[in-house]
Design an enzyme around this catalytic site. Structure first.
Site, short mmCIF file in Angstrom:
data_model
loop_
_atom_site.label_atom_id
_atom_site.label_comp_id
_atom_site.label_asym_id
_atom_site.label_seq_id
_atom_site.Cartn_x
_atom_site.Cartn_y
_atom_site.Cartn_z
N ASP A 157 2.77 -16.25 5.17
CA ASP A 157 3.44 -17.10 4.20
C ASP A 157 4.92 -16.73 4.20
OD1 ASP A 157 3.40 -19.00 1.93
OD2 ASP A 157 4.03 -17.25 0.78
N GLU A 241 2.71 -21.73 8.08
CA GLU A 241 2.75 -23.03 7.42
C GLU A 241 4.05 -23.72 7.79
OE1 GLU A 241 1.39 -24.52 3.11
OE2 GLU A 241 2.76 -22.83 3.16
N CYS A 293 -12.82 -18.76 -3.81
CA CYS A 293 -13.85 -19.76 -4.06
C CYS A 293 -13.46 -21.17 -3.61
CB CYS A 293 -14.24 -19.78 -5.54
SG CYS A 293 -12.97 -20.51 -6.59
N ASP A 319 1.52 -14.92 -3.08
CA ASP A 319 1.86 -15.10 -1.67
C ASP A 319 0.75 -14.60 -0.75
OD1 ASP A 319 4.27 -16.15 -2.51
OD2 ASP A 319 5.32 -14.23 -2.36
ZN LIG Z 1 -11.56 -18.86 -7.25
#
Ligand SMILES: [Zn+2]
Length: 337
Positions: A157, A241, A293, A319
């Site tokens: 990043d 990115e 998640c 970050d």
């Molecule tokens: Zn999560």
């Protein structure tokens, strides 16, 4: 030359120009007699190349293929010996290096600030001047380095606060002396603005400013090289990115241009230092997705430095969370290819 091009008359051949130059140099350009032959030799080679680039571009345009960035290659411009960056090249049989010294034709032995760091066949050297400093860059042929980076993907990043954070959690800070130099730059600029244009002090400030700009460019280049070398040694595949600095830099055009340039330079260096570079699209919400998640939190703002997942409660540096998402997206892209 330019006139001939404009009036569509036959362009003189570079070789003929050279012959003509050697005929008249003693009388019309006596200053060239003080320097090595190589200095003028290179100019004609450069001119030949510049013309070739120019005509190549015209031909490509005719076929609907210009340069990628859409810029036109212009007709070669005249370069004065008094303005702009001065430089000349030396073929490998025209100079000798011994320890921290280099022997240049007509100049003799000159001390360098450090000895040559690479042992290998010297191909050529280029002597140039920047902000009153003389530099020599020596091209050395080396065997292809062995790629020893572990077979894995890391995500990076790139930021403004820290230079970069990778998915291992390593933070690459902006160097303090660079920050200090940038502060000094602002001060010097204000100082220059108060001086009367053209005055002695104005020239003094201008010169100081030019030297500082050079120092900042060197510091940046050094930081970029250290970062890319370190990353390339850590993993065989590096996911980055595509830069989206709009939010970080608001509409600050200059800062944006600097960040863009730094980013493309990083990509360019990783291109030859790493085995593979994967670019993750900027539409991918790397900083707003939970790496634990996968929930996306669009409410996250730039001032939130820590990622606290609203769904699973995962708490980690913002970050680092982004770098891990970039790594995973890179993995996906590599797997899909
Ligand atoms: Zn999560």
């Amino acid at each position: 030359m330019r006139e001939a091009w404009k009036t569509q008359t036959n362009l003189p051949l570079v070789g003929d120009l050279k012959t003509e130059f050697h005929r008249i140099k003693r009388e019309q350009f006596p200053f060239v007699m003080d320097t090595t032959k190589c200095a003028t030799e290179q100019v004609f080679a450069d001119l030949r190349q510049a013309l070739a680039n120019f005509f190549n571009d015209i031909n490509k345009r005719k076929n609907g293929k210009g340069r990628k960035d859409g810029k036109r290659v212009g007709f070669p411009k005249f370069k004065s010996r008094k303005r702009g960056y001065g430089s000349f090249s030396l073929a490998n049989d025209k100079f000798t290096v011994d320890g921290p010294g280099i022997k240049i034709p007509k100049l003799g032995w000159v001390n360098m600030t450090e000895p040559l760091r690479f042992a290998g066949k010297m191909m050529s050297a280029r002597v140039s001047e920047r902000a009153g400093y003389w530099l020599v860059s020596i091209q050395v042929q080396l065997p292809e380095p062995e790629q020893t980076a572990p077979e894995r993907v890391i995500g990076v990043d790139l930021g403004v606060k820290a230079l970069a954070v990778d998915s291992d959690g390593e933070v690459f800070e902006n160097q303090k002396h660079l920050t200090a130099a940038l502060r000094k730059l602002r001060r010097l600029n204000r100082w220059l603005a108060r001086k009367q244009k053209g005055s002695k002090n104005w020239y003094k400030a201008k010169r100081k400013l030019a030297r500082l700009h050079l120092r900042i460019a060197n510091l940046r280049a050094d930081a970029t090289h250290k970062l890319t070398t370190r990353l390339a040694a850590k993993a065989s595949i590096i996911a980055l990115e595509t830069l989206n600095v709009a939010g970080m830099l608001k509409n600050h055009k200059l800062a944006r241009a600097i960040a863009d340039a730094a980013f493309s330079e990083m990509v360019r260096q990783l291109g030859y230092k790493a085995q593979q570079v994967v670019r993750v699209g900027s539409f991918y919400p790397s900083s707003k997705t939970c790496n634990a998640c996968g929930v996306v939190n669009y409410a996250l703002t730039l001032s939130d430095r820590t990622w606290v997942c609203p769904a699973c409660g995962a708490t980690l540096d913002r970050d680092l969370n982004a770098a891990r998402n970039i790594r995973d997206e890179g993995l996906r892209l590599v797997g899909a290819a």
